[in-house]
Design a protein around this motif. Structure first.
Motif, PDB file in Angstrom:
ATOM      1  N   ALA A  68       0.770  -1.459   0.042  1.00 28.78           N
ATOM      2  CA  ALA A  68       0.034  -0.056   0.016  1.00 28.78           C
ATOM      3  C   ALA A  68       0.884   1.258   0.107  1.00 28.78           C
ATOM      4  O   ALA A  68       0.801   2.293  -0.819  1.00 28.78           O
ATOM      5  N   ASP A  69       1.938   1.226   0.977  1.00 33.35           N
ATOM      6  CA  ASP A  69       2.835   2.328   0.886  1.00 33.35           C
ATOM      7  C   ASP A  69       3.558   2.560  -0.260  1.00 33.35           C
ATOM      8  O   ASP A  69       3.595   3.828  -0.564  1.00 33.35           O
ATOM      9  N   LEU A 127      -2.333   6.635   1.635  1.00 30.96           N
ATOM     10  CA  LEU A 127      -2.522   6.611   0.268  1.00 30.96           C
ATOM     11  C   LEU A 127      -3.648   7.016  -0.120  1.00 30.96           C
ATOM     12  O   LEU A 127      -4.941   6.547  -0.148  1.00 30.96           O
ATOM     13  N   MET A 184       2.573   1.744  -3.338  1.00 31.05           N
ATOM     14  CA  MET A 184       1.774   2.224  -4.201  1.00 31.05           C
ATOM     15  C   MET A 184       1.401   4.085  -4.344  1.00 31.05           C
ATOM     16  O   MET A 184       1.067   4.514  -5.324  1.00 31.05           O
ATOM     17  N   LYS A 185       1.790   4.670  -3.189  1.00 32.06           N
ATOM     18  CA  LYS A 185       1.844   6.138  -3.106  1.00 32.06           C
ATOM     19  C   LYS A 185       2.499   6.597  -4.215  1.00 32.06           C
ATOM     20  O   LYS A 185       2.157   7.777  -4.926  1.00 32.06           O
ATOM     21  N   ALA A 201      -5.741   2.543   3.359  1.00 33.75           N
ATOM     22  CA  ALA A 201      -5.041   3.479   2.921  1.00 33.75           C
ATOM     23  C   ALA A 201      -5.110   5.018   3.634  1.00 33.75           C
ATOM     24  O   ALA A 201      -3.818   5.619   3.530  1.00 33.75           O
ATOM     25  N   PHE A 225      -6.817  -1.753  -5.401  1.00 33.56           N
ATOM     26  CA  PHE A 225      -7.026  -0.282  -5.176  1.00 33.56           C
ATOM     27  C   PHE A 225      -7.915   0.311  -6.148  1.00 33.56           C
ATOM     28  O   PHE A 225      -7.669   0.054  -7.089  1.00 33.56           O
TER      29      PHE A 225
END
Ligand code: ATP
Ligand code: MG
Length: 421
Positions: free
Chosen positions: A116-117, A277, A119-120, A272, A164
Motif C-alpha cells: 500500500a505504501d 495512500l 503504491m503512493k 489507505a 486499489f
C-alpha cells in the motif's frame, strides 16, 4: 527426467516427530525436507508441484487483470507502527530482528502495509484506478503450533493480491471477479466441488470476509456447510450470521472439518488512510483509496491435496499439479534389449510433449513399484521383458488402480486423445 539422476531418495519412515500425514508422505517420497517444525525445504519434485500450483493461480490472476511483482521480506517498523500493527499484542506472529547498523526491522508475515505504501508513488488520481497487484512470496510467521506439516508453516509460500479502487462499486466488482478466479483455481486443482466460499469474520468496514474452505479431515477449521444450498459459514461467525437471509436453517448446516486455502478481505478506506495512500477524485477531492486483500496458501494447498487424495500406498496427485504425467518404470534392466526399448519409449513420449519420470535405476521390481506408488504420478507405464515379448506395456492409472495392457501405438493414441494428460 531419468530417476537415476534425481538425487532425492525415498524413505521407508518419516521423521519420528512429524505427525502430519501430508508432510510424512511428502518427506518419504522426497518432495520436501524437514528443516524444523513448520519449516520445510522444497526439493526438486516438491518445487515442481509448487510451480504448477503457482502457474494455475498466475493464469487466473492475469485473467482478472492483475500485475505480478515481488515485494521484500525485510520490512520497516515505522510503517507498521503507523497502522498499529507493529505491536506484538496486536500481531502475535511477528518475527523481528535488528540491523547491525542499528534499528529494528520486521520479517514479512504479510505485505499489506508495504505494498500500500509503495503504491503512493503510482496512484495520484481516479484515472489511475482501479489497479490490482499480486505476488508469490515467502511469509514468515511465528506460529505457536506448527503440527499440520505444509498446512501450517512458520515459513510458507502465499499468493497475495491487493486491489486499489476509487469507489466501493469498483471494489465490489474486483472482489466478485476474484471469487470467480479463485473458484476456477480450485476447480483446476481438483478440489472445486469440495471448496466453499465461506462467511468469516470481517473487520471495521465489513461485517464479513470470505474464506475459501476445502473439506479436509486434517484441516484446522470447522465450517458449517449446506452442500445442497451451497452455503458455508465459519463457526467463528455462525452466531452472528443471519441464516434466514441466506435461505438456510441451522438444521441444514453440517459441521465439517475444513482447511482455509484462501481468504479475501475488504479494508474499506481505513488501511489507505493509515498508510497515507490518497487520490484525487472526479470532483477534485483528496480521499483514501479503497483497498482489498486476497490470499491463497500455495504450500498449504500442496498439503491439502496430499491429505485429500493420498491412499495407503502413497501420494496421488491431481494431473494438473503432478511433477510429471508419467512414471515410466523399466524392469529387467539387465536385458539390453528391454533397456533399449524403454529408452526409445522415453524419447518418444518426450517428443510427444508428455512429461516423464523414467525409473532407469538398477533396482528390484517391488522397490520400483512401491516408490512409484509413493511418489504418486498420474500414470505408470511398466516396461518389462514379458511385455517386450507380448509387444505391450502395462499402464496403471494411479488414482483408480485401473490396469491396461497397451501396444506402443495404443499408448501414443491414448496420449494424443488426451492432450491434457
Ligand atoms: P489461518 O486462519 O489459517 O491462520 P490466516 O487467516 O492468518 O490463516 P491469511 O493471512 O489470510 O491467513 O493468509 C492467506 C492464506 O495463506 C490463508 O488462507 C492460508 O491458505 C494461507 N496461510 C495462512 N497461514 C499459513 C501458514 N502458517 N502456513 C501455510 N499457509 C498459511
Ligand atoms: Mg483465517
Amino acid at each position: 527426467m531419468r530417476q537415476s539422476k534425481l538425487f532425492t531418495k525415498t524413505q521407508k519412515e518419516a521423521p519420528a516427530d512429524e505427525v502430519a500425514k501430508n508432510a510424512q508422505l511428502l518427506i518419504r517420497a522426497g518432495y520436501i525436507h524437514k528443516e524444523m517444525a513448520g519449516v520445510y525445504q522444497l526439493l526438486p519434485l516438491g518445487l515442481m508441484v509448487v510451480q504448477k500450483i503457482k502457474q494455475i493461480v498466475r493464469e487466473e490472476m492475469k485473467e482478472i487483470g492483475t500485475n505480478e511483482l515481488i515485494a521484500t521480506n525485510l520490512q520497516r517498523k515505522e510503517l507498521w507502527e503507523r497502522t498499529h500493527r507493529w505491536n506484538d499484542e496486536v500481531v502475535d506472529i511477528w518475527f523481528k530482528t535488528e540491523l547491525k547498523a542499528g534499528g529494528e526491522i520486521g520479517l514479512a508475515w504479510s505485505h499489506e502495509e508495504p505494498i500500500a505504501d509503495m503504491m503512493k508513488g503510482h496512484i495520484a488520481s481516479h484515472k489511475d484506478l482501479p489497479v490490482a497487484v499480486y505476488q508469490f512470496q515467502v511469509k514468515l510467521r511465528n506460529e505457536v503450533r506448527a503440527k499440520s506439516g505444509m498446512m501450517r508453516g512458520r515459513e510458507f509460500i502465499m499468493k497475495d493480491a491487493y486491489s486499489f479502487t476509487a469507489t466501493e462499486e469498483q471494489h465490489n466488482e474486483f472482489y466478485e471477479a476474484s471469487k470467480v478466479a479463485y473458484m476456477k483455481v480450485f476447480e483446476r486443482l481438483g478440489v472445486g466441488s469440495d471448496t466453499y466460499i465461506t462467511f468469516a469474520a470481517g473487520g471495521a468496514f465489513t461485517e464479513f470476509s470470505h474464506e475459501f474452505q476445502t473439506v479436509c479431515e486434517a484441516g484446522e477449521d470447522v465450517t458449517y456447510i449446506s452442500k445442497e444450498k451451497g452455503v458455508a459459514i465459519n463457526e467463528e461467525v455462525l452466531d452472528k450470521t443471519d441464516l434466514q437471509a441466506l435461505g438456510v436453517t441451522r438444521d441444514e448446516l453440517v459441521a465439517t472439518k475444513t482447511a482455509e486455502v484462501g481468504n479475501i478481505f475488504n479494508f474499506g478506506r481505513q488501511k489507505a488512510e493509515e498508510v497515507g495512500l490518497y487520490f484525487t477524485n472526479e470532483t477534485g477531492e483528496r480521499i483514501p483509496v479503497w483497498m482489498g486483500s486476497y490470499g491463497i496458501g500455495i504450500t498449504r494447498m500442496m498439503g491439502v491435496l496430499v491429505e485429500k487424495f493420498a491412499d495407503e500406498k502413497g501420494i496421488v496427485w491431481p494431473e494438473s499439479v503432478a511433477p510429471y504425467q508419467v512414471h515410466l518404470v523399466a524392469l529387467n534392466s539387465e536385458d539390453q534389449e528391454v533397456r533399449d526399448w524403454a529408452d526409445g519409449i522415453y524419447a518418444s513420449l518426450k517428443d510427444k510433449g508428455v512429461t516423464v519420470l523414467y525409473d532407469d535405476r538398477d533396482a528390484r521390481a517391488g522397490e520400483k513399484f512401491a516408490d512409484s506408488d509413493l511418489i504418486g504420478l498420474p500414470y505408470r507405464i511398466v516396461v518389462s521383458k514379458k511385455g517386450r515379448e507380448a509387444g505391450t506395456f502395462e499402464v496403471v492409472t494411479r488414482a483408480t488402480g485401473e490396469v491396461r495392457n497397451l501396444t506402443e501405438e495404443e499408448l501414443y493414441a491414448d496420449f494424443d486423445a488426451n492432450p491434457d494428460t
